[in-house]
Design an enzyme around this catalytic site. Structure first.
Site, PDB file in Angstrom:
ATOM      1  N   CYS A   2       0.727  -1.104  -0.512  1.00 55.37           N
ATOM      2  CA  CYS A   2       0.239   0.843  -0.117  1.00 55.37           C
ATOM      3  C   CYS A   2       0.857   1.063   0.113  1.00 55.37           C
ATOM      4  O   CYS A   2       1.903   1.299   0.903  1.00 55.37           O
ATOM      5  CB  CYS A   2      -1.020   0.007   1.338  1.00 55.37           C
ATOM      6  SG  CYS A   2      -1.912  -0.881   1.278  1.00 55.37           S
ATOM      7  N   ARG A  28       4.293  -0.495  -4.708  1.00 50.68           N
ATOM      8  CA  ARG A  28       3.321  -0.742  -2.999  1.00 50.68           C
ATOM      9  C   ARG A  28       2.534  -1.681  -2.964  1.00 50.68           C
ATOM     10  O   ARG A  28       1.666  -2.234  -2.744  1.00 50.68           O
ATOM     11  CB  ARG A  28       3.796   0.742  -2.222  1.00 50.68           C
ATOM     12  CG  ARG A  28       4.823   0.924  -2.510  1.00 50.68           C
ATOM     13  CD  ARG A  28       5.268   2.077  -0.470  1.00 50.68           C
ATOM     14  NE  ARG A  28       5.016   2.142   0.748  1.00 50.68           N
ATOM     15  CZ  ARG A  28       6.066   1.109   1.471  1.00 50.68           C
ATOM     16  NH1 ARG A  28       7.485   1.255   0.375  1.00 50.68           N
ATOM     17  NH2 ARG A  28       5.322   0.412   2.268  1.00 50.68           N
ATOM     18  N   TRP A  73      -2.689  -2.843  -1.641  1.00 53.92           N
ATOM     19  CA  TRP A  73      -2.928  -3.929  -2.551  1.00 53.92           C
ATOM     20  C   TRP A  73      -3.486  -4.937  -1.189  1.00 53.92           C
ATOM     21  O   TRP A  73      -2.969  -4.598  -0.035  1.00 53.92           O
ATOM     22  CB  TRP A  73      -0.864  -4.070  -1.830  1.00 53.92           C
ATOM     23  CG  TRP A  73      -0.997  -6.298  -1.989  1.00 53.92           C
ATOM     24  CD1 TRP A  73      -0.296  -6.432  -3.321  1.00 53.92           C
ATOM     25  CD2 TRP A  73      -1.256  -7.365  -1.196  1.00 53.92           C
ATOM     26  NE1 TRP A  73      -0.122  -7.592  -3.159  1.00 53.92           N
ATOM     27  CE2 TRP A  73      -0.448  -8.053  -2.014  1.00 53.92           C
ATOM     28  CE3 TRP A  73      -1.196  -6.917   0.308  1.00 53.92           C
ATOM     29  CZ2 TRP A  73      -0.299  -9.425  -1.055  1.00 53.92           C
ATOM     30  CZ3 TRP A  73      -1.248  -7.930   0.977  1.00 53.92           C
ATOM     31  CH2 TRP A  73      -0.227  -9.670   0.065  1.00 53.92           C
ATOM     32  N   ASN A  99      -1.971   1.949   5.816  1.00 54.13           N
ATOM     33  CA  ASN A  99      -1.514  -0.033   5.436  1.00 54.13           C
ATOM     34  C   ASN A  99      -1.207  -0.562   6.415  1.00 54.13           C
ATOM     35  O   ASN A  99      -0.476  -0.331   7.696  1.00 54.13           O
ATOM     36  CB  ASN A  99       0.228   1.022   4.712  1.00 54.13           C
ATOM     37  CG  ASN A  99       1.093  -0.194   4.551  1.00 54.13           C
ATOM     38  OD1 ASN A  99       0.485  -1.086   4.040  1.00 54.13           O
ATOM     39  ND2 ASN A  99       2.550   0.392   4.190  1.00 54.13           N
ATOM     40  N   GLY A 100      -0.768  -1.776   6.740  1.00 61.61           N
ATOM     41  CA  GLY A 100      -0.546  -2.875   7.838  1.00 61.61           C
ATOM     42  C   GLY A 100      -2.289  -3.603   7.574  1.00 61.61           C
ATOM     43  O   GLY A 100      -3.412  -3.566   7.121  1.00 61.61           O
ATOM     44  N   GLU A 468      16.553 -18.353  -7.174  1.00 58.82           N
ATOM     45  CA  GLU A 468      16.683 -17.382  -7.278  1.00 58.82           C
ATOM     46  C   GLU A 468      15.536 -17.487  -9.077  1.00 58.82           C
ATOM     47  O   GLU A 468      14.922 -16.349  -9.637  1.00 58.82           O
ATOM     48  CB  GLU A 468      17.065 -16.485  -6.943  1.00 58.82           C
ATOM     49  CG  GLU A 468      17.777 -15.323  -7.809  1.00 58.82           C
ATOM     50  CD  GLU A 468      16.522 -14.215  -7.457  1.00 58.82           C
ATOM     51  OE1 GLU A 468      15.619 -14.692  -6.606  1.00 58.82           O
ATOM     52  OE2 GLU A 468      16.165 -12.930  -7.098  1.00 58.82           O
ATOM     53  N   LYS A 472      12.381 -15.583  -9.954  1.00 60.33           N
ATOM     54  CA  LYS A 472      12.080 -14.121 -11.298  1.00 60.33           C
ATOM     55  C   LYS A 472      11.289 -15.276 -12.309  1.00 60.33           C
ATOM     56  O   LYS A 472      10.600 -14.148 -12.870  1.00 60.33           O
ATOM     57  CB  LYS A 472      13.284 -13.930 -11.796  1.00 60.33           C
ATOM     58  CG  LYS A 472      14.414 -13.223 -10.735  1.00 60.33           C
ATOM     59  CD  LYS A 472      14.118 -11.933 -11.177  1.00 60.33           C
ATOM     60  CE  LYS A 472      13.598 -11.286  -9.679  1.00 60.33           C
ATOM     61  NZ  LYS A 472      13.972 -11.442  -8.175  1.00 60.33           N
ATOM     62  N   GLU A 475       7.195 -15.063 -11.188  1.00 62.06           N
ATOM     63  CA  GLU A 475       6.665 -13.311 -10.672  1.00 62.06           C
ATOM     64  C   GLU A 475       5.839 -12.869 -11.195  1.00 62.06           C
ATOM     65  O   GLU A 475       5.140 -12.297 -12.041  1.00 62.06           O
ATOM     66  CB  GLU A 475       7.271 -13.051  -9.266  1.00 62.06           C
ATOM     67  CG  GLU A 475       8.320 -12.148 -10.328  1.00 62.06           C
ATOM     68  CD  GLU A 475       9.317 -11.615  -8.570  1.00 62.06           C
ATOM     69  OE1 GLU A 475       8.507 -11.076  -8.018  1.00 62.06           O
ATOM     70  OE2 GLU A 475      10.030 -11.807  -9.014  1.00 62.06           O
ATOM     71  N   HIS A 491      16.477 -37.860  -7.776  1.00 63.50           N
ATOM     72  CA  HIS A 491      16.317 -38.843  -6.983  1.00 63.50           C
ATOM     73  C   HIS A 491      14.128 -38.322  -6.140  1.00 63.50           C
ATOM     74  O   HIS A 491      13.957 -37.892  -5.700  1.00 63.50           O
ATOM     75  CB  HIS A 491      16.698 -37.441  -5.194  1.00 63.50           C
ATOM     76  CG  HIS A 491      17.767 -37.993  -4.604  1.00 63.50           C
ATOM     77  ND1 HIS A 491      18.718 -39.691  -4.648  1.00 63.50           N
ATOM     78  CD2 HIS A 491      18.689 -37.706  -4.639  1.00 63.50           C
ATOM     79  CE1 HIS A 491      19.393 -38.831  -4.471  1.00 63.50           C
ATOM     80  NE2 HIS A 491      20.154 -38.401  -5.082  1.00 63.50           N
ATOM     81  N   LYS A 585       5.718  -4.333  -4.267  1.00 70.12           N
ATOM     82  CA  LYS A 585       7.546  -4.348  -3.434  1.00 70.12           C
ATOM     83  C   LYS A 585       7.412  -4.805  -2.496  1.00 70.12           C
ATOM     84  O   LYS A 585       8.765  -5.911  -2.048  1.00 70.12           O
ATOM     85  CB  LYS A 585       8.192  -3.150  -3.901  1.00 70.12           C
ATOM     86  CG  LYS A 585       9.058  -2.609  -3.845  1.00 70.12           C
ATOM     87  CD  LYS A 585      10.077  -3.352  -5.088  1.00 70.12           C
ATOM     88  CE  LYS A 585      11.567  -3.217  -4.993  1.00 70.12           C
ATOM     89  NZ  LYS A 585      11.993  -4.739  -5.814  1.00 70.12           N
TER      90      LYS A 585
HETATM   91  C1  AGP Z   1      11.523 -10.565  -5.041  1.00 76.18           C
HETATM   92  O1  AGP Z   1      12.127 -10.762  -6.935  1.00 76.18           O
HETATM   93  C2  AGP Z   1      10.831 -10.763  -4.573  1.00 76.18           C
HETATM   94  N1  AGP Z   1       9.284  -9.413  -4.854  1.00 76.18           N
HETATM   95  C3  AGP Z   1      11.086 -10.303  -3.308  1.00 76.18           C
HETATM   96  O2  AGP Z   1      11.163 -11.981  -2.671  1.00 76.18           O
HETATM   97  C4  AGP Z   1      11.555 -10.122  -2.126  1.00 76.18           C
HETATM   98  O3  AGP Z   1      13.007 -10.012  -2.357  1.00 76.18           O
HETATM   99  C5  AGP Z   1      11.295  -9.924  -0.974  1.00 76.18           C
HETATM  100  O4  AGP Z   1       9.718  -9.960  -0.892  1.00 76.18           O
HETATM  101  C6  AGP Z   1      11.788  -9.858  -0.017  1.00 76.18           C
HETATM  102  O5  AGP Z   1      11.929  -8.149   0.227  1.00 76.18           O
HETATM  103  P1  AGP Z   1      12.956  -7.014   0.924  1.00 76.18           P
HETATM  104  O6  AGP Z   1      14.565  -7.292  -0.208  1.00 76.18           O
HETATM  105  O7  AGP Z   1      12.375  -5.260   0.389  1.00 76.18           O
HETATM  106  O8  AGP Z   1      13.107  -7.959   2.182  1.00 76.18           O
END
Ligand code: AGP
Length: 590
Positions: A2, A28, A73, A99-100, A468, A472, A475, A491, A585
């Site tokens: 948010c 956000r 959000w 927010n929260g 990772e 990527k 998402e 396995h 984000k």
């Molecule tokens: C990364 O591409 C993601 N959107 C997500 O996993 C992110 O890395 C995670 O939420 C942690 O965020 P931060 O580094 O701001 O703590």
């Protein structure tokens, strides 16, 4: 999650100003948006579902110097116009954005309903303006009513309140970030700095348990618990407006991938004395645990290998969302290293709280200076990647890995060697990121983007990069992708491989190359299409993405082509890589 932005001051276009600023915070949250502007003694509210970026800010040019805005959000209640913020009190004189999560909102709602309050949304937020109105009717000032309301909430929140009667904004925070921008005869308040960076670079951070009352010519900070006034230090932010723009690029994600030409080198330029102090803290501690979420967590997993191979030292990675369970192991002599791009991730802050309760020391590696994580830690290192706006973390990851690798070298007593290895890797990345290279990867994305599943394998420090890579790809392109330790395939997961299944192999020129080639052969024998990211070509590869041989910095180098591949998979599938569905984000809820 948010975005929150509010303004109080002498300008007359507060409505359009907050909408313009809010567009900079869209990363956000982008389910829905809303704005409340005070005009005469009324509050005019506009809201809708969808993204704020398409909204014409000119239509909010009411003559007013008081406005608040929000991009959402969703947590409580679906994505509807009714549930979008701001929410109003029963009498329509108080507007709130939030927010929260207010965890006890149902209890408060019932109490207010008994008193005759009616609710229009399914949100937890709507109880806030109703409760403040209810408290104000007993003769409390706005500030006192907000303070009393906050004392009744359980959960984590950042709230911003606009009241027609006082011509002031009151904000309070417990867990979700709020930052005050200080102007001449005006104040801005937002959940992140880019909202007001065009207007001011002077800020006051609101800390947990604090509130602020903002009028055009004064800002009074208080403790929510005691009501006592708090004196705040003004801080000048180093970020420039250009750093937060996407410039010549179509998307922030691509811009931030390309920023890695310089950002890794910036990350390496750390204060030597500080790195040595931290290396000593790691050597002296009884147990060092790394903790983070998502992509930052993969940087920590890579660090497990850096510490093991470079420093011959055992460190442990625990995802922050799982950290609480580890409190049994924590000692005052333990050292917890948390890693976060935003420095606002709720799970990371919660892990820090657990560590602090055990008396353990916390080192934070963050990108955002002045963030909650940075301020709560005992030691902080900045990765200096510059603002990261795309939801998918790219340059922050490589900056985090660079700093963690540098610390591992410092622990090994080889700081200079580490610095040289990283600077060399940085220079090679600079050469690698040329238009021909990007086009080659785009060509591979064209071949792959119709596939529904993809698998990524890696061994040693390329294993966390396989995980990772899956994050990527998932998402931004919504393609099902899974990462595995290459040796684990046989396995179980190898049962998933069919004729033509795309399998990406991340490799270096190292002690595990021969094993990787065997695992690739096993995949190839089941019909997989092999896309290899590797310094050397082997005939079993169907597609080869060449990367420079970077020694211990190989995982930093190898992830970059996968970031580019993910970007083009998203674009070719017609998805917006900067704002993927269901995500935001910084994840400021648990
Ligand atoms: C990364 O591409 C993601 N959107 C997500 O996993 C992110 O890395 C995670 O939420 C942690 O965020 P931060 O580094 O701001 O703590």
């Amino acid at each position: 999650m948010c975005g929150i932005f509010g303004y109080v001051g002498s300008r007359e276009d507060a409505g359009s100003l907050v909408i313009k600023g809010l567009k900079k915070l869209e990363y956000r949250g982008y389910d829905s948006w809303g704005v409340a502007v005070q005009t005469n003694a009324h509050i005019e509210v506009s809201k809708d579902v969808g993204r704020i970026s398409g909204v014409d800010h000119e239509q909010f040019k009411h003559s007013s110097g008081l406005a608040i805005a929000h991009s959402r959000w969703a947590t409580h209640g679906g994505v509807t116009k009714q549930n979008a913020h701001p929410h109003l009190s029963e009498d329509g004189k108080i507007a709130v954005v939030h927010n929260g999560i207010i965890e006890n909102y149902l209890e408060l709602k019932k109490m207010l309903q008994k008193k005759g309050h009616t609710f229009k949304s399914e949100t937890d937020t709507e109880v806030i303006p109703h409760l403040i109105q209810d408290l104000k009717k007993d003769g409390m000032t706005l500030e006192d009513a907000v303070r009393a309301a906050c004392q009744m909430f359980t959960g984590r929140y950042g709230i911003l309140v606009l009241d027609t009667e006082t011509h002031a904004l009151v904000a309070a925070r417990t867990g979700s970030p709020l930052i005050v921008g200080v102007g001449e005869g005006e104040y801005f308040i937002a959940s992140d700095i880019p909202a007001f960076l065009e207007q001011t670079r002077i800020v006051n951070y609101l800390d947990d348990g604090e509130m602020v009352c903002l009028e055009s010519n004064k800002a009074i900070f208080r403790s929510i618990e005691t009501g006592k006034e708090i004196q705040k230090r003004k801080i000048e932010i180093a970020w420039k407006v250009e750093d937060t723009e996407k410039g010549e690029y179509e998307h922030y994600m691509l811009k931030e991938i390309m920023d890695q030409k310089e950002s890794i080198i910036r990350a390496v330029h750390q204060d030597e004395e500080q790195i040595m102090t931290l290396a000593k803290a790691i050597k002296d501690c009884v147990g060092c645990i790394l903790s983070a979420c998502g992509t930052a967590g993969k940087a920590c997993m890579a660090a497990d290998y850096f510490f093991s191979i470079i420093a011959k030292r055992h460190v442990n990675f625990v995802p922050s969302s799982e950290f609480k369970i580890y409190h049994h192991f924590l000692l005052p002599e333990s050292l917890i290293v948390v890693v976060s791009q935003s420095g606002e991730t709720a799970d990371v802050l919660e892990a820090m709280k657990t560590a602090k309760e055990a008396g353990s020391k916390v080192l934070a590696i963050v990108n955002v200076e002045g963030s909650s994580v940075a301020r709560a830690a005992d030691y902080t290192l900045l990765i200096n990647a510059g603002p990261e706006r795309a939801v998918a973390s790219t340059k922050a990851l490589t900056g985090q890995m660079a700093v963690l690798m540098l610390i591992a070298y410092a622990v090994a007593g080889k700081l200079n060697e580490g610095r040289m290895a990283l600077l060399e890797a940085g220079a090679k990345i600079n050469d690698m990121l040329n238009p021909r290279y990007i086009d080659h990867i785009k060509g591979i994305a064209e071949v792959l983007h119709h596939h529904k599943d993809m698998y990524i394998i890696g061994k040693s420090w390329n294993y966390p990069m396989a995980l990772e890579s899956a994050i990527k790809i998932q998402e931004v392109s919504y393609i099902h992708a899974q990462g595995f330790a290459a040796g684990e395939l046989k396995h179980g997961p190898i049962a998933l491989i069919e004729e033509g299944t795309p399998c990406i192999a991340l490799m270096g020129n190292d002690e595990v190359t021969a094993d990787m080639l065997s695992n690739i052969m096993e995949l190839k024998a089941r019909g997989a299409t092999i896309i290899a990211v590797s310094p050397e070509r082997h005939e079993i590869f169907d597609h080869w993405i060449k990367v420079p041989d970077a020694g211990p910095a190989q995982p930093i180098v190898n992830i970059i082509p996968i970031q580019i591949l993910s970007y083009y998979l998203a674009v070719l599938k017609g998805k917006d890589p900067d704002m993927p569905r269901n995500l935001a984000k910084s994840v400021t809820v648990k």
